[in-house]
Design a protein around this motif. Structure first.
Motif, short mmCIF file in Angstrom:
data_model
loop_
_atom_site.label_atom_id
_atom_site.label_comp_id
_atom_site.label_asym_id
_atom_site.label_seq_id
_atom_site.Cartn_x
_atom_site.Cartn_y
_atom_site.Cartn_z
N ALA A 54 -5.53 77.42 87.36
CA ALA A 54 -5.83 78.20 88.57
C ALA A 54 -7.02 77.58 89.31
N ASN A 55 -8.04 77.20 88.57
CA ASN A 55 -9.21 76.57 89.20
C ASN A 55 -8.83 75.27 89.90
N PHE A 56 -7.99 74.47 89.26
CA PHE A 56 -7.57 73.21 89.87
C PHE A 56 -6.75 73.48 91.14
N LYS A 57 -5.86 74.43 91.09
CA LYS A 57 -5.03 74.76 92.25
C LYS A 57 -5.90 75.22 93.42
N MET A 58 -6.95 76.00 93.13
CA MET A 58 -7.83 76.50 94.18
C MET A 58 -8.76 75.44 94.75
N SER A 59 -9.17 74.49 93.90
CA SER A 59 -10.30 73.64 94.30
C SER A 59 -10.15 72.15 94.05
N GLY A 60 -9.19 71.76 93.19
CA GLY A 60 -9.09 70.36 92.81
C GLY A 60 -10.10 69.96 91.74
N ILE A 61 -10.85 70.93 91.23
CA ILE A 61 -11.85 70.65 90.19
C ILE A 61 -11.17 70.63 88.83
N GLU A 62 -11.36 69.53 88.11
CA GLU A 62 -10.75 69.36 86.79
C GLU A 62 -11.53 70.12 85.72
N THR A 63 -10.80 70.65 84.75
CA THR A 63 -11.42 71.25 83.57
C THR A 63 -11.26 70.29 82.41
N VAL A 64 -12.37 70.02 81.74
CA VAL A 64 -12.39 69.14 80.57
C VAL A 64 -12.59 70.02 79.34
N PHE A 65 -11.68 69.90 78.38
CA PHE A 65 -11.74 70.69 77.16
C PHE A 65 -12.21 69.83 76.00
N LEU A 66 -13.14 70.36 75.21
CA LEU A 66 -13.53 69.75 73.95
C LEU A 66 -13.21 70.75 72.84
N ILE A 67 -12.63 70.25 71.76
CA ILE A 67 -12.30 71.08 70.62
C ILE A 67 -13.54 71.20 69.74
N SER A 68 -13.83 72.41 69.28
CA SER A 68 -15.02 72.62 68.47
C SER A 68 -14.97 71.78 67.19
N SER A 69 -16.14 71.40 66.75
CA SER A 69 -16.25 70.60 65.52
C SER A 69 -15.85 71.44 64.31
#
Length: 150
Positions: free
Chosen positions: A104-119
């Motif tokens: 949804a954020n990308f569709k609204m703004s083009g801003i990418e979300t970067v996910f990191l998996i917890s250690s």
């Protein structure tokens, strides 16, 4: 400049948050730890204290800034000139929830979300669990940075 916003309530900041932030440092030139303000939500710690926890935890780390915001995260990202949103994933439930918001954020703004998996060993830690342990008088010191334990 590769700038990311790591949004959250940080109520309180946990070692799970610290894990994601520290591992993301090599990926970005700057990370803004952005405390979202929601007037409808009841917090265990006042805003000023949550800001202090973050600043104390990451003191001396020049790549980290702490700020607060109201409204949409993507609007804050635009104001801060951030091209990325950083999020941590503990489990598949987090993945489904965060994926939907990220899309949804990308569709609204083009801003990418970067996910990191917890250690390994950190996926059980959440602010909700810490607050519940605190409310019931338990010891949560092994789940939070020293700034919260003081």
């Amino acid at each position: 400049m590769r700038r990311a916003v790591f949004p959250g309530s940080f109520d309180p900041v946990t070692l799970g948050h610290v894990d994601i932030i520290e591992r993301a440092l090599p990926l970005f030139d700057e990370i803004i730890l952005a405390i979202g303000i929601n007037a409808d939500k009841k917090y265990a710690y006042p805003l000023e204290e949550r800001v202090k926890f973050l600043k104390d935890t990451f003191q001396g780390e020049a790549k980290i800034k702490v700020d607060t915001y109201e409204g949409l995260t993507v609007d804050f990202c635009k104001e801060a000139d951030a091209s990325f949103i950083l999020r941590g994933l503990r489990n598949s439930i987090d993945m489904e929830y965060e994926k939907t918001i990220g899309q949804a954020n990308f569709k609204m703004s083009g801003i990418e979300t970067v996910f990191l998996i917890s250690s390994p060993g950190k996926s059980y830690i959440s602010s909700t669990v810490v607050k519940d342990i605190k409310k019931n008088g338990g010891n949560f010191s092994h789940m939070v940075p020293e700034a919260v334990n003081k």
